[in-house]
Structures are given as structure tokens and as C-alpha cells.
Design a protein around this motif. Structure first.
Motif, PDB file in Angstrom:
ATOM      1  N   ASP A  20      -9.590   4.074  -5.191  1.00 38.41           N
ATOM      2  CA  ASP A  20      -8.495   3.410  -5.894  1.00 38.41           C
ATOM      3  C   ASP A  20      -8.312   2.013  -5.325  1.00 38.41           C
ATOM      4  O   ASP A  20      -8.391   1.819  -4.125  1.00 38.41           O
ATOM      5  N   PHE A  22      -5.684  -0.360  -4.332  1.00 43.38           N
ATOM      6  CA  PHE A  22      -4.254  -0.283  -4.093  1.00 43.38           C
ATOM      7  C   PHE A  22      -3.561  -1.634  -4.077  1.00 43.38           C
ATOM      8  O   PHE A  22      -2.343  -1.706  -4.247  1.00 43.38           O
ATOM      9  N   GLY A  36      -9.009   2.263  -1.198  1.00 42.66           N
ATOM     10  CA  GLY A  36      -9.142   3.438  -0.350  1.00 42.66           C
ATOM     11  C   GLY A  36     -10.347   3.366   0.572  1.00 42.66           C
ATOM     12  O   GLY A  36     -10.470   4.169   1.494  1.00 42.66           O
ATOM     13  N   SER A  37     -11.220   2.416   0.344  1.00 40.97           N
ATOM     14  CA  SER A  37     -12.332   2.238   1.271  1.00 40.97           C
ATOM     15  C   SER A  37     -11.880   1.314   2.400  1.00 40.97           C
ATOM     16  O   SER A  37     -10.777   0.786   2.372  1.00 40.97           O
ATOM     17  N   GLY A  63      -8.811   3.537   4.949  1.00 42.05           N
ATOM     18  CA  GLY A  63      -8.379   2.967   3.676  1.00 42.05           C
ATOM     19  C   GLY A  63      -7.195   2.047   3.883  1.00 42.05           C
ATOM     20  O   GLY A  63      -6.509   2.105   4.902  1.00 42.05           O
ATOM     21  N   HIS A  65      -3.655   0.404   2.277  1.00 46.52           N
ATOM     22  CA  HIS A  65      -2.659   0.629   1.233  1.00 46.52           C
ATOM     23  C   HIS A  65      -1.868  -0.610   0.852  1.00 46.52           C
ATOM     24  O   HIS A  65      -1.254  -0.649  -0.211  1.00 46.52           O
ATOM     25  N   PHE A  83      -4.156   3.058   6.302  1.00 46.88           N
ATOM     26  CA  PHE A  83      -3.611   4.404   6.414  1.00 46.88           C
ATOM     27  C   PHE A  83      -3.602   4.903   7.854  1.00 46.88           C
ATOM     28  O   PHE A  83      -2.894   5.854   8.181  1.00 46.88           O
ATOM     29  N   LEU A 243       5.131   0.728 -10.349  1.00 48.84           N
ATOM     30  CA  LEU A 243       4.535   0.684  -9.013  1.00 48.84           C
ATOM     31  C   LEU A 243       4.447  -0.720  -8.435  1.00 48.84           C
ATOM     32  O   LEU A 243       4.322  -0.889  -7.224  1.00 48.84           O
ATOM     33  N   LYS A 282      -5.843   5.536 -15.090  1.00 52.97           N
ATOM     34  CA  LYS A 282      -5.343   5.951 -13.782  1.00 52.97           C
ATOM     35  C   LYS A 282      -4.178   5.042 -13.399  1.00 52.97           C
ATOM     36  O   LYS A 282      -3.951   4.016 -14.024  1.00 52.97           O
ATOM     37  N   PRO A 283      -3.445   5.412 -12.361  1.00 57.82           N
ATOM     38  CA  PRO A 283      -2.299   4.576 -11.967  1.00 57.82           C
ATOM     39  C   PRO A 283      -2.688   3.123 -11.748  1.00 57.82           C
ATOM     40  O   PRO A 283      -3.748   2.833 -11.209  1.00 57.82           O
ATOM     41  N   TRP A 285      -1.962   0.375  -9.686  1.00 60.13           N
ATOM     42  CA  TRP A 285      -1.298   0.188  -8.404  1.00 60.13           C
ATOM     43  C   TRP A 285      -0.819  -1.238  -8.178  1.00 60.13           C
ATOM     44  O   TRP A 285       0.158  -1.461  -7.469  1.00 60.13           O
ATOM     45  N   GLY A 305      -6.471   2.774 -10.247  1.00 64.56           N
ATOM     46  CA  GLY A 305      -7.226   3.954  -9.861  1.00 64.56           C
ATOM     47  C   GLY A 305      -8.612   4.052 -10.432  1.00 64.56           C
ATOM     48  O   GLY A 305      -9.360   4.963 -10.069  1.00 64.56           O
TER      49      GLY A 305
ATOM     50  N   ARG B 390      -3.815  15.327  -9.562  1.00 64.19           N
ATOM     51  CA  ARG B 390      -2.755  14.421  -9.971  1.00 64.19           C
ATOM     52  C   ARG B 390      -2.759  14.146 -11.465  1.00 64.19           C
ATOM     53  O   ARG B 390      -1.706  13.946 -12.051  1.00 64.19           O
ATOM     54  N   THR B 426      -3.085  12.127   6.922  1.00 62.16           N
ATOM     55  CA  THR B 426      -3.741  11.035   7.647  1.00 62.16           C
ATOM     56  C   THR B 426      -4.885  11.578   8.495  1.00 62.16           C
ATOM     57  O   THR B 426      -5.977  11.003   8.520  1.00 62.16           O
ATOM     58  N   LEU B 429      -7.942  12.355   6.514  1.00 59.14           N
ATOM     59  CA  LEU B 429      -8.755  11.197   6.134  1.00 59.14           C
ATOM     60  C   LEU B 429      -9.786  10.869   7.207  1.00 59.14           C
ATOM     61  O   LEU B 429     -10.746  10.149   6.959  1.00 59.14           O
ATOM     62  N   GLU B 436     -14.864   7.835   4.584  1.00 60.52           N
ATOM     63  CA  GLU B 436     -15.375   6.910   3.575  1.00 60.52           C
ATOM     64  C   GLU B 436     -16.751   7.283   3.050  1.00 60.52           C
ATOM     65  O   GLU B 436     -17.066   7.063   1.880  1.00 60.52           O
ATOM     66  N   ARG B 444     -10.421  12.689  -0.738  1.00 53.81           N
ATOM     67  CA  ARG B 444      -9.949  11.478  -0.071  1.00 53.81           C
ATOM     68  C   ARG B 444      -8.970  10.735  -0.964  1.00 53.81           C
ATOM     69  O   ARG B 444      -7.893  10.311  -0.547  1.00 53.81           O
ATOM     70  N   ARG B 445      -9.334  10.609  -2.239  1.00 50.62           N
ATOM     71  CA  ARG B 445      -8.481   9.860  -3.142  1.00 50.62           C
ATOM     72  C   ARG B 445      -7.160  10.575  -3.388  1.00 50.62           C
ATOM     73  O   ARG B 445      -6.109   9.946  -3.472  1.00 50.62           O
ATOM     74  N   GLN B 448      -5.035  10.030  -0.321  1.00 48.81           N
ATOM     75  CA  GLN B 448      -4.488   8.677  -0.260  1.00 48.81           C
ATOM     76  C   GLN B 448      -3.369   8.506  -1.282  1.00 48.81           C
ATOM     77  O   GLN B 448      -2.339   7.884  -0.992  1.00 48.81           O
ATOM     78  N   LEU B 451      -0.242   9.952  -0.025  1.00 49.99           N
ATOM     79  CA  LEU B 451       0.404   9.096   0.968  1.00 49.99           C
ATOM     80  C   LEU B 451       1.058   7.887   0.311  1.00 49.99           C
ATOM     81  O   LEU B 451       2.132   7.447   0.717  1.00 49.99           O
ATOM     82  N   MET B 452       0.428   7.362  -0.728  1.00 48.73           N
ATOM     83  CA  MET B 452       0.983   6.190  -1.404  1.00 48.73           C
ATOM     84  C   MET B 452       2.298   6.523  -2.098  1.00 48.73           C
ATOM     85  O   MET B 452       3.267   5.787  -2.017  1.00 48.73           O
TER      86      MET B 452
END
Lengths: 317, 500
Positions: A20, A22, A36-37, A63, A65, A83, A243, A282-283, A285, A305, B390, B426, B429, B436, B444-445, B448, B451-452
């Protein structure tokens, strides 16, 4: 009267492994993106194909945020929050390349920082945290980025934070619907704003620092007068959680992005939605205006996303 | 709440509902719940917050029961139980004297001899008037999946940590731990000599004042198995079966009796499948693993089950799966590898962790992964994640302009993450599964995103949809069958219809 924005360019699979996106953060000539990477991408926005010009590898292993840049062209500052709990400060050298400039370290309770915002001049960073505390840090490297303001709130997760362009105010939005405005000069709470009962996921000051926009799970964007604390407008229309919010350079328009993958442009004066765009399924962000270049039309970038960044430009005529 | 739970409440005083629910969870010892960092391993002893009452009574009870009973004396082994260095469980067992020649099968007699050897050293120590008596234990209890990615492939089991527990030791707590461990060795030894099988609960109830918590027994039994490099069943200790199963399958036993998966309205305890038993899965077109017992029961009592049950098999292990449930599933999939297995778990860090325990096995019980034939036994690599995800719970626009905000009600069942959830997400992850470059990018997604948004959702949230959870499952299982997705090629399952 509606506005037309056309897709100018889309960067697909911007980050590895379908992560995603973000956050995106613009400078006058570039757009930085975080996902997220673990790496931050830097795109050149002066070229029509928006080439990737730098990758900040392994910036945050779990990742990223939040990613923000300072508005002023001389600032050349960015900050990222990962994160794993770290906040890194980045500077752009004369060669145009970004390098890591240090970390914000919270002595009291490491790892709790969540949202971040940079002042327009890149000298200060505001952060929110999971326990509701709002901090302002000086980005004076010689002094190792000391904390200069610490604002306590009622303990609800601080989901978002913003610094006004004139540096006077810090605003925060929380999970319990609270919105606070603090004066950085006096270090005191100025307003506790009412009206949004659900989590507030984004707050943004207008460029003139006169208005504060706030949005979140209520799906309504509330507009407040910063001086009086009064709510002056409500923008309804989003079908999902709001968001992200961003004011255009002149303060005429507000750009918002939602969990249901839609972006909307609102004209402040008429309180109306003048454009809606879908960004995948997708969201959405992050949605940010690009700083306006003198001869060019308004542009904004959307990231979400679906791991792609879309650049839109206002249609001529 | 059933009778077992009531008993548990009598004997254990959980500090929170969470810890109570975790009673049977194998991951109860997660360092996260203990709030202990990996390098503070020794403080895992904080788990045993029993009153430090090493009374003379406990010790006397111990000394009055025979530590050594005559075992089969035909096998004599030189035992050197010192496990220095970094060796893993298997490598540290270098005990063969030259006369024996080949590697001994680790059968009941072997285990008895090893346990007796451990106890002999203690007795020798007492006779010699040593200042301290020591037991050495290998344990994977504190180990999590947070390994440096580069170093360890996610399939290898991590090396266990070596612990020395001494009496009187450096603290009253250590003396207590020594006593507990010794008692457990004695009880296990007794069970092996009599060739009776005990459950971990049986052991616990033999001396609840000493053990105080079931979790204490569970942990030491696992450590003992790890130390000897065998599976827990070789200690003649099994977990009490906690899984429930129902569906269109039968097991034809060697003695002529039949286990019919459709019996009863509430599911049946997960059965053991013996080597000589015949499993009939011919009508099974899908296997569904459900995290929560309540959802399992809902499904079974729904009218749709009459039809659904003819096609498939459902199982719940009521949270983190026990070895018996995982072993059963493994046997099913070995028998019918073409039948898809789906997992239906909460959309929260624990849900994904449960999914991962089913799919990849439990790191802490890695020594259970070795079946008699030395094949990796208990993982389910083809397990597919059915939900909740989700996109099942997020709103979608009802028309192009998306301006109709009154169309659908907001789902009420969304919840905020707790601090423990966030810490766990966390940490996950960092797992080499979710890092990654790891194989589970979808996890993973989702982590995350949790958490977001600071939001999680339990299975029950789907009750808010028309037709509830059962309709959701029926539809999903039907869809999965139709499209037959290759799970490797498309982990995002794009066939999922948007439900609303």
C-alpha cells in the motif's frame, strides 16, 4: 460549476511487493512516496513521465506509515515515520539527492510516535502519539533535535497532526473524535473543537492559517475558524472514512481522499464538491496537491492500496 | 462455558479474560503477553507467579515417592546430559556408548532410561552432598519468529535455548522451578513405566498446589520433550483434545466401529486416526478451519448446514490450534491432497497468527513437526485464507458518483486494537514470513492496514450482513469451487465478489 481534472500519468507498482502507498509528499520539483515496503521513492515532477530519480533504501524495515515534506522551496526537508517506531529526518543536498539527517528520539517513551507534520520552513516537526500526546521538535541538528513543546491530551490515540504555515499553531485529531488546536507561542491549548464524534484521521490548516479542516470516520469534513474555534462548514459527500486532506496552494480548494478509494475536490467558497475521482478499489491513503508552478495548471497526486500513484492535472479551459 | 472451564476458574485465577481464553493457546507463552524482550529470556520465569512457598511439605511429598522404579534394565546408556554449546535438540544427544553400535530407537524404554539418568544425577548429587543439583533443559519457549531474515530460512526450526535450573539455585523461584520440573519428570516417568497415557491436565491435577497453573505444566512438558529430542507423545503425554470437527467423512476403525463425522448436532471431538484405521473422505469437497467455537456452532445449527455438511468438513480448535487438531488436518490432507483447506479467522493479529500456526506450524513446538517417518508433519502449506479480510468489511460506493451515503449501514462490529494487538502486529511485521521479502505479503498488508486504521474485526462482524456468517461462508465456498484459483498465482483472490 465543476472542475475537470485529467489523469496525467500513473506510476504502477510503484513500490515492491504490491504494498500500500501510505503517503506521498511533494516538493517544488519532486514527489516522495512511502509505502508498506521499507524504501522511499523520489520522483521528478518536472518531467512528463515522472521518472524515479532516487530510492532511499531500507529507510524503515517494517514499512512507512507517514511521510511529510516542508512546503517552502528553500527548506529541502522531509521526515518519515515507520512501523518500527522511528522517525527519520531527511535533507536534500545541493545535488538534489536526499540523505538521512538524523532521528527524532523520544526519551520518555520510545516507539509511540504516530503521525508527523513539518513546518513550512522545515525547522520544526510536530508529532502525535498513540497515547494522545502531541510533541513539537526543533530540527536543529546541532542540538540533536530537542523537543520544544509537549501537549498533553486526554489519552486518545492521536491519529493525525498538522502545523500551520505561519508556525503559530499545532492541531491534532484523535480516535475519540477530539480535535485540539495549540498555540506554539504560548504552549497552551487554544481550542478543543466539537463536532466529530468518530475518529478524526486527518487535519489540515489552510495556507493562510485561518481555517482548519478535519475529517475521519464520520465521512463529513468539518471546517473550523482557527481564531474563534467555531465550525463554519461541513462538507458531506464521501461514502467512506476520510483518510487524507490537503489544501491547494491558494486555499481555494480542498482535496480529500477516502477509504472507499474516492478522491474529491471541494471549493471552499461555495462549500461544494467540484470533482470526484476513483483511484482503484482500495483505500485512498494519501492525496496531495503539487506546488503550483507559475505556468502550469494545478496538479495533484493520489496514492493508495493499489500500489500506484496517479497524477492529475486540471483541464484547461 | 463448559465444566472444564469452570474447573479452570477454580484452580487458576486469570488476571484477565484474555489470559483465561489463552489457557489452551499454545502461544500463551508469547513473549509479547509476558511483556518480555527476547534477550530477557530468563525472566520468563515471571510466568510462574505462584506464591514463593517452597514449603517443606512440597519437598517431602516428593522425597517420599519413589524416584526410581525398576525399569527395563536391559538397556544401559551412558548419559551425558550436559548440553553445552549451540547444538539443537537432536544434535545434543550424543549419548551412545561404543558397545551399542547403532542409534537407538527412541522408544518408551529409551525415554525411561533417559529420564532415569537425569534423576540418577540428582540422587548422586544428594549422596555426594553437592552444594547444588542441576537439571538442564532445552527450550523453545521463548523463541518467536523474529529471526534475521538473511540467516534463517523460514522452514528451518530454530535452535532451542539451553537452560540450567539448579537447586537451591540463586532464588526461591529457581528452587521452585527445580521442584516443579523434578515432579513432572517423576510423573512422566511413572506414566511411561506403567505405559499409561496422561493428558497435560492429568499431570496438572496430580499436584495443582505445586504447579498452580496449567500453563506451567504445559511448558515444562514441552521443554522436556524438546530436551530429549522427541515429540510429546513419546513422553506418553497428550494434549486433551480441544478441537471439534463435523462433516461428511467417516473413519472405519480396525475393530469394526465407525466414526461418523455427521453424528451429533454440535460436532465431535477431533478423533485420533490410527495407522490401521481407514479414512473415507470421498464426499469431502472442501475443509474449513474456523477460529472460533461460537462460529463453528452457529454454522452447525444453521439450516444451510444440512446441505453444506454434505460437501465438506469443518473444524475448530477454539483459537490457537493444538497438536491433535493440526495432526488431524495433516492426516486429512495427506489422504486427500486435492481437497482445498480454508481458514476463517478474525481480522486481527491473533487471527493471522493462528492462520500462520496452522499453515506453517508453531516455532515453539517445532520438535512436534517430526513425524515417525521424519517427514515434516504438521504444517499445511496449501492452507488458504478465506477471511475475514478488509475488503469484506469495507464500504464500496453504491453508484459511480459515490454520493449516496445513506445506502448501507456502517458495520458496528469493528473494534479498536488494544495495545497488545498493536505490539503483536508490529512484531509480526518482523517475522520472516511477513517481512518485506517474505512469502506472506497479504498478511503484511493486512497487518499494516490494521495499524494504520487501528481497527480490527472479529468473525461475528459478518453477522451484520444479510444472511449472516453462514450465508457468507456458503457463498464463498461456492465461489472458490467455481473458479478454482491457483493459490500460488493469485493470493489476492480477486474472485471475491464485493458483498455489498
Amino acid at each position: 460549476m465543476s472542475k475537470q481534472y485529467l489523469t496525467l500519468h500513473t506510476v504502477d507498482n510503484a513500490h515492491p511487493k504490491a504494498s500500500d502507498i501510505f503517503a506521498v509528499a511533494p516538493t517544488p520539483t519532486q514527489l516522495l512516496s512511502a509505502s508498506g515496503s521499507s524504501s522511499i521513492n523520489v520522483y521528478d515532477t518536472t518531467q512528463p513521465d515522472f521518472p524515479l530519480v532516487q530510492t532511499l533504501d531500507k529507510a524503515h524495515p517494517l514499512g512507512i506509515h507517514h511521510l511529510v515534506t516542508a512546503k517552502e522551496s528553500t527548506a529541502r526537508r522531509a521526515a518519515s515515520a515507520g512501523f518500527e517506531g522511528k522517525v527519520k529526518v531527511w535533507s536534500q543536498g545541493d545535488d538534489g539527492l536526499w540523505i538521512e539527517d538524523g532521528e527524532i528520539v523520544d526519551q520518555h517513551k520510545p516507539g509511540e510516535i504516530w503521525a508527523i507534520a513539518l513546518s513550512a520552513d522545515g525547522q520544526y516537526l510536530a508529532s502525535s502519539s498513540i497515547n494522545g500526546k502531541i510533541n513539537v521538535w526543533s530540527l536543529d541538528k546541532a542540538q540533536s533535535f530537542p523537543r520544544i513543546r509537549e501537549y498533553e491530551t486526554k489519552g486518545s490515540f492521536g491519529l493525525c497532526v498538522a502545523l500551520s504555515d505561519n508556525g503559530s499553531f499545532t492541531a491534532s485529531g484523535h480516535e475519540n473524535g477530539s480535535i485540539y488546536v495549540f498555540s506554539n507561542e504560548t504552549g497552551r491549548l487554544v481550542h478543543s473543537l466539537a463536532g466529530l464524534v468518530h475518529p478524526v484521521r486527518s487535519v489540515a490548516f489552510s495556507p493562510a492559517s485561518k481555517l482548519l479542516a478535519a475529517g475521519g470516520d464520520a465521512r463529513v469534513i468539518a471546517l473550523y475558524d482557527v481564531t474563534s474555534g467555531e465550525q463554519v462548514a461541513n462538507f458531506t459527500g464521501h461514502g467512506g472514512w476520510v483518510l487524507t486532506l490537503d489544501w491547494s496552494n491558494t486555499g481555494e480548494y480542498l482535496l480529500s481522499g477516502s477509504h472507499d478509494s474516492k478522491a474529491k475536490v471541494w471549493r471552499i467558497e461555495t462549500r461544494a464538491c467540484v470533482a470526484t475521482h476513483s483511484h482503484g478499489d482500495k483505500p485512498l491513503w494519501t492525496a496531495k496537491w503539487l506546488p503550483k508552478a507559475p505556468t502550469k495548471s494545478e496538479m495533484f497526486a493520489l496514492g493508495g492500496g493499489n500500489n500506484s500513484i496517479s497524477f492529475y492535472r486540471e483541464a484547461a479551459g | 462455558m463448559d465444566l472444564e472451564d469452570v474447573e479452570d476458574m477454580l484452580f487458576i485465577t486469570p488476571s484477565s479474560q484474555e489470559s483465561f481464553d489463552n489457557l489452551w493457546d499454545e502461544d500463551f507463552y508469547d513473549e509479547e503477553t509476558l511483556d518480555v524482550a527476547d534477550n530477557e529470556y530468563e525472566s520468563d520465569d515471571d510466568l510462574f507467579d505462584a506464591p514463593l512457598d517452597v514449603t517443606a511439605d512440597s519437598w517431602q511429598l516428593l522425597s517420599s515417592s519413589p524416584l526410581l522404579t525398576p525399569a527395563d534394565a536391559s538397556i544401559a546408556l551412558q548419559d551425558d546430559m550436559v548440553m553445552g554449546g549451540s547444538g539443537d535438540c537432536l544434535g545434543s544427544v550424543e549419548v551412545l556408548s561404543v558397545e551399542v553400535g547403532k542409534r537407538m530407537p527412541r522408544d518408551r524404554h529409551w525415554v525411561i532410561a533417559r529420564l532415569e539418568a537425569m534423576l540418577e544425577r540428582i540422587v548422586d548429587g544428594l549422596l555426594e552432598g553437592s552444594e547444588r543439583l542441576t537439571l538442564t533443559l532445552n527450550s523453545r519457549a521463548g523463541i518467536s519468529r523474529r529471526q534475521p531474515v538473511a540467516k534463517i530460512s523460514f522452514e528451518a526450526a530454530p535452535a532451542p535455548k539451553v537452560r540450567q535450573i539448579s537447586f537451591p539455585g540463586s532464588s526461591a523461584q529457581e528452587a521452585l522451578n527445580f521442584t516443579i520440573l523434578l515432579r513432572i519428570i517423576e510423573l512422566v516417568h511413572g506414566g511411561l513405566v506403567d505405559n499409561t497415557i496422561m493428558t497435560k491436565r492429568d499431570i496438572y491435577y496430580r499436584h495443582p498446589d505445586l504447579f498452580v497453573k496449567q500453563a506451567v505444566v504445559d511448558r515444562y512438558v514441552d521443554d522436556l520433550a524438546c530436551t530429549l529430542g522427541i515429540s510429546r507423545s513419546k513422553l506418553n503425554v497428550t494434549a486433551a483434545a480441544k478441537g471439534l470437527v463435523a462433516g461428511c467423512f467417516t473413519i472405519n476403525r480396525e475393530d469394526g466401529t465407525q466414526f461418523d463425522g455427521m453424528n451429533g448436532k454440535e460436532g465431535l471431538l477431533v478423533p485420533k486416526i490410527g495407522e490401521k484405521d481407514r479414512l473415507d473422505l470421498t464426499r469431502v469437497r472442501w475443509i474449513l478451519v474456523i477460529e472460533k467455537e461460537a462460529t463453528f456452532r452457529s454454522l452447525l445449527s444453521a439450516t444451510q448446514w444440512e446441505k453444506l455438511g454434505l460437501d465438506g468438513l469443518v473444524l475448530t480448535a477454539k483459537g490457537y490450534p493444538d497438536v491433535a487438531s493440526r495432526s488431524f488436518l495433516r492426516q486429512l490432507t495427506d489422504h486427500a491432497p486435492h481437497v482445498p483447506i480454508y481458514a476463517f479467522v478474525d481480522l486481527d493479529p491473533d487471527g493471522i497468527a493462528i492462520l500462520s500456526t496452522y499453515k506453517y506450524g508453531s516455532y515453539r513446538l517445532a520438535h512436534e513437526n517430526v513425524a515417525p517417518k521424519d517427514t515434516p508433519a504438521l504444517s499445511l502449506p496449501n492452507l488458504r485464507w478465506l477471511g475475514v479480510k478488509r475488503h469484506h468489511i469495507s464500504r464500496v460506493p453504491v453508484n459511480e458518483s459515490g454520493t449516496d451515503t445513506s445506502a448501507m449501514p456502517e458495520l458496528q462490529g469493528l473494534m479498536k486494537l488494544t495495545a497488545r494487538d498493536r505490539t503483536k502486529a508490529t512484531r509480526m511485521l518482523e517475522w520472516n514470513l511477513c517481512c518485506e521479502t517474505g512469502p506472506e505479503q497479504e498478511w503484511r498488508r493486512e497487518l499494516q492496514t490494521m495499524l494504520m486504521l487501528n481497527v480490527k474485526a472479529e468473525l461475528q462482524i459478518l453477522e451484520e450482513l444479510p444472511g449472516g456468517v453462514v450465508s457468507f461462508l456458503s457463498t464463498k465456498l461456492g465461489q472458490m469451487e467455481e473458479t478454482e484459483i491457483d493459490v500460488v498465482a493469485n493470493p489476492a483472490c480477486s474472485d471475491d465478489g464485493l458483498l455489498f
